[in-house]
Design a protein around this motif. Structure first.
Motif, PDB file in Angstrom:
ATOM      1  N   ILE A 112      92.436 -40.628 -69.664  1.00 24.78           N
ATOM      2  CA  ILE A 112      91.584 -41.721 -70.139  1.00 24.78           C
ATOM      3  C   ILE A 112      90.119 -41.293 -70.024  1.00 24.78           C
ATOM      4  N   ARG A 113      89.416 -41.373 -71.134  1.00 25.84           N
ATOM      5  CA  ARG A 113      87.999 -40.987 -71.161  1.00 25.84           C
ATOM      6  C   ARG A 113      87.192 -41.852 -70.203  1.00 25.84           C
ATOM      7  N   GLU A 114      86.161 -41.284 -69.645  1.00 24.17           N
ATOM      8  CA  GLU A 114      85.314 -42.003 -68.686  1.00 24.17           C
ATOM      9  C   GLU A 114      84.705 -43.268 -69.279  1.00 24.17           C
ATOM     10  N   ASP A 115      84.315 -43.223 -70.549  1.00 27.23           N
ATOM     11  CA  ASP A 115      83.685 -44.399 -71.159  1.00 27.23           C
ATOM     12  C   ASP A 115      84.658 -45.578 -71.280  1.00 27.23           C
ATOM     13  N   CYS A 116      85.952 -45.303 -71.277  1.00 29.19           N
ATOM     14  CA  CYS A 116      86.945 -46.379 -71.365  1.00 29.19           C
ATOM     15  C   CYS A 116      87.018 -47.204 -70.072  1.00 29.19           C
ATOM     16  N   TRP A 117      86.697 -46.595 -68.944  1.00 29.14           N
ATOM     17  CA  TRP A 117      86.874 -47.269 -67.657  1.00 29.14           C
ATOM     18  C   TRP A 117      85.943 -48.461 -67.470  1.00 29.14           C
ATOM     19  N   VAL A 118      84.856 -48.509 -68.220  1.00 34.17           N
ATOM     20  CA  VAL A 118      83.910 -49.613 -68.069  1.00 34.17           C
ATOM     21  C   VAL A 118      84.095 -50.689 -69.132  1.00 34.17           C
ATOM     22  N   LYS A 119      84.877 -50.411 -70.147  1.00 30.93           N
ATOM     23  CA  LYS A 119      85.106 -51.393 -71.211  1.00 30.93           C
ATOM     24  C   LYS A 119      85.996 -52.518 -70.696  1.00 30.93           C
ATOM     25  N   GLU A 120      85.613 -53.712 -71.073  1.00 25.15           N
ATOM     26  CA  GLU A 120      86.427 -54.872 -70.695  1.00 25.15           C
ATOM     27  C   GLU A 120      87.403 -55.191 -71.822  1.00 25.15           C
ATOM     28  N   PHE A 121      88.542 -55.738 -71.435  1.00 23.34           N
ATOM     29  CA  PHE A 121      89.547 -56.169 -72.403  1.00 23.34           C
ATOM     30  C   PHE A 121      90.245 -57.392 -71.831  1.00 23.34           C
ATOM     31  N   LYS A 122      90.912 -58.114 -72.708  1.00 26.89           N
ATOM     32  CA  LYS A 122      91.622 -59.317 -72.283  1.00 26.89           C
ATOM     33  C   LYS A 122      93.120 -59.113 -72.398  1.00 26.89           C
ATOM     34  N   ILE A 123      93.807 -59.569 -71.363  1.00 32.20           N
ATOM     35  CA  ILE A 123      95.257 -59.707 -71.415  1.00 32.20           C
ATOM     36  C   ILE A 123      95.513 -61.165 -71.064  1.00 32.20           C
ATOM     37  N   ASN A 124      96.048 -61.873 -72.037  1.00 33.61           N
ATOM     38  CA  ASN A 124      96.191 -63.329 -71.941  1.00 33.61           C
ATOM     39  C   ASN A 124      94.809 -63.922 -71.665  1.00 33.61           C
ATOM     40  N   ASP A 125      94.627 -64.597 -70.549  1.00 32.48           N
ATOM     41  CA  ASP A 125      93.329 -65.199 -70.252  1.00 32.48           C
ATOM     42  C   ASP A 125      92.508 -64.394 -69.255  1.00 32.48           C
ATOM     43  N   SER A 126      92.985 -63.214 -68.889  1.00 37.22           N
ATOM     44  CA  SER A 126      92.304 -62.400 -67.877  1.00 37.22           C
ATOM     45  C   SER A 126      91.408 -61.359 -68.533  1.00 37.22           C
ATOM     46  N   LEU A 127      90.159 -61.302 -68.083  1.00 37.84           N
ATOM     47  CA  LEU A 127      89.222 -60.277 -68.509  1.00 37.84           C
ATOM     48  C   LEU A 127      89.288 -59.148 -67.488  1.00 37.84           C
ATOM     49  N   LEU A 128      89.624 -57.940 -67.955  1.00 30.04           N
ATOM     50  CA  LEU A 128      89.887 -56.813 -67.062  1.00 30.04           C
ATOM     51  C   LEU A 128      89.119 -55.570 -67.487  1.00 30.04           C
ATOM     52  N   THR A 129      89.062 -54.598 -66.576  1.00 34.30           N
ATOM     53  CA  THR A 129      88.662 -53.232 -66.887  1.00 34.30           C
ATOM     54  C   THR A 129      89.863 -52.355 -66.549  1.00 34.30           C
ATOM     55  N   TRP A 130      89.816 -51.079 -66.941  1.00 35.05           N
ATOM     56  CA  TRP A 130      90.912 -50.180 -66.569  1.00 35.05           C
ATOM     57  C   TRP A 130      91.110 -50.187 -65.056  1.00 35.05           C
ATOM     58  N   THR A 131      90.002 -50.140 -64.335  1.00 36.32           N
ATOM     59  CA  THR A 131      90.098 -50.101 -62.873  1.00 36.32           C
ATOM     60  C   THR A 131      90.799 -51.338 -62.339  1.00 36.32           C
ATOM     61  N   SER A 132      90.354 -52.517 -62.749  1.00 33.19           N
ATOM     62  CA  SER A 132      90.967 -53.740 -62.222  1.00 33.19           C
ATOM     63  C   SER A 132      92.428 -53.866 -62.661  1.00 33.19           C
ATOM     64  N   TYR A 133      92.719 -53.425 -63.871  1.00 30.80           N
ATOM     65  CA  TYR A 133      94.094 -53.483 -64.370  1.00 30.80           C
ATOM     66  C   TYR A 133      95.024 -52.625 -63.505  1.00 30.80           C
ATOM     67  N   PHE A 134      94.648 -51.360 -63.313  1.00 31.27           N
ATOM     68  CA  PHE A 134      95.510 -50.466 -62.542  1.00 31.27           C
ATOM     69  C   PHE A 134      95.541 -50.820 -61.060  1.00 31.27           C
ATOM     70  N   LEU A 135      94.426 -51.293 -60.512  1.00 30.94           N
ATOM     71  CA  LEU A 135      94.447 -51.696 -59.096  1.00 30.94           C
ATOM     72  C   LEU A 135      95.386 -52.884 -58.889  1.00 30.94           C
ATOM     73  N   GLY A 136      95.469 -53.769 -59.872  1.00 29.79           N
ATOM     74  CA  GLY A 136      96.423 -54.879 -59.800  1.00 29.79           C
ATOM     75  C   GLY A 136      97.859 -54.377 -59.808  1.00 29.79           C
ATOM     76  N   LEU A 137      98.136 -53.387 -60.647  1.00 29.80           N
ATOM     77  CA  LEU A 137      99.475 -52.806 -60.689  1.00 29.80           C
ATOM     78  C   LEU A 137      99.810 -52.095 -59.381  1.00 29.80           C
ATOM     79  N   ILE A 138      98.815 -51.441 -58.804  1.00 29.64           N
ATOM     80  CA  ILE A 138      99.021 -50.741 -57.531  1.00 29.64           C
ATOM     81  C   ILE A 138      99.311 -51.736 -56.413  1.00 29.64           C
TER      82      ILE A 138
END
Length: 155
Positions: A112-138
């Motif tokens: 995953i490119r470094e610039d992707c890690w700061v981009k926000e995205f939505k899953i359902n009603d949650s606003l996430l970043t790559w970091t927050s998404y993967f930390l939740g999975l962890i």
């Protein structure tokens, strides 16, 4: 963001080590529910496989390319199918499959490119970043590995 990416890769690598420790236990122990009404270790690992496959196929490629995410599947349906599938396989096969699929996920994370890690995205009603998404999975993984450790410590 590199620190977060490194932490995520390290946590996922550690999860493979946790699962590999289970290979020394008997089939009977690995297929025994960890508590009344709970899954066995094999079922827990099986459901982690299913969700890793989902992330690999239905999240990472879409998010990297900025495409809309496919609809989220039924969590209950995926979990039930994954647990049943895992119970119908020899435990060593499930553990090998986990190692393989988790290694593929680690490779995707590393790519995953470094610039992707700061981009926000939505899953359902949650606003996430790559970091927050993967930390939740962890956190989800850690919860299950703790359940497995607690069960094995009683044996």
């Amino acid at each position: 963001m590199q620190h977060s990416k490194g932490k995520i890769v390290a946590c996922y690598s550690e999860s493979i080590q946790h699962a590999n420790k289970y290979a020394s236990f008997s089939k009977e122990l690995l297929q025994q529910p960890i508590a009344q009404g709970k899954w066995s270790i094999v079922e827990i690992i099986g459901h982690l496989i299913a969700w890793d496959e989902f992330v690999i196929n239905k999240r990472v490629p879409f998010l990297i390319n900025g495409k809309s995410l496919p609809a989220s599947p039924s969590v209950e349906k995926i979990n039930k199918h994954a647990a049943q599938t895992a119970l119908n396989k020899p435990p060593h096969e499930v553990l090998e499959e986990f190692t393989s699929i988790r290694s593929r996920l680690i490779e995707q994370i590393e790519a995953i490119r470094e610039d992707c890690w700061v981009k926000e995205f939505k899953i359902n009603d949650s606003l996430l970043t790559w970091t927050s998404y993967f930390l939740g999975l962890i956190q989800h993984d850690e919860h299950h590995f703790k359940q497995c450790a607690d069960f094995l410590n009683k044996k």
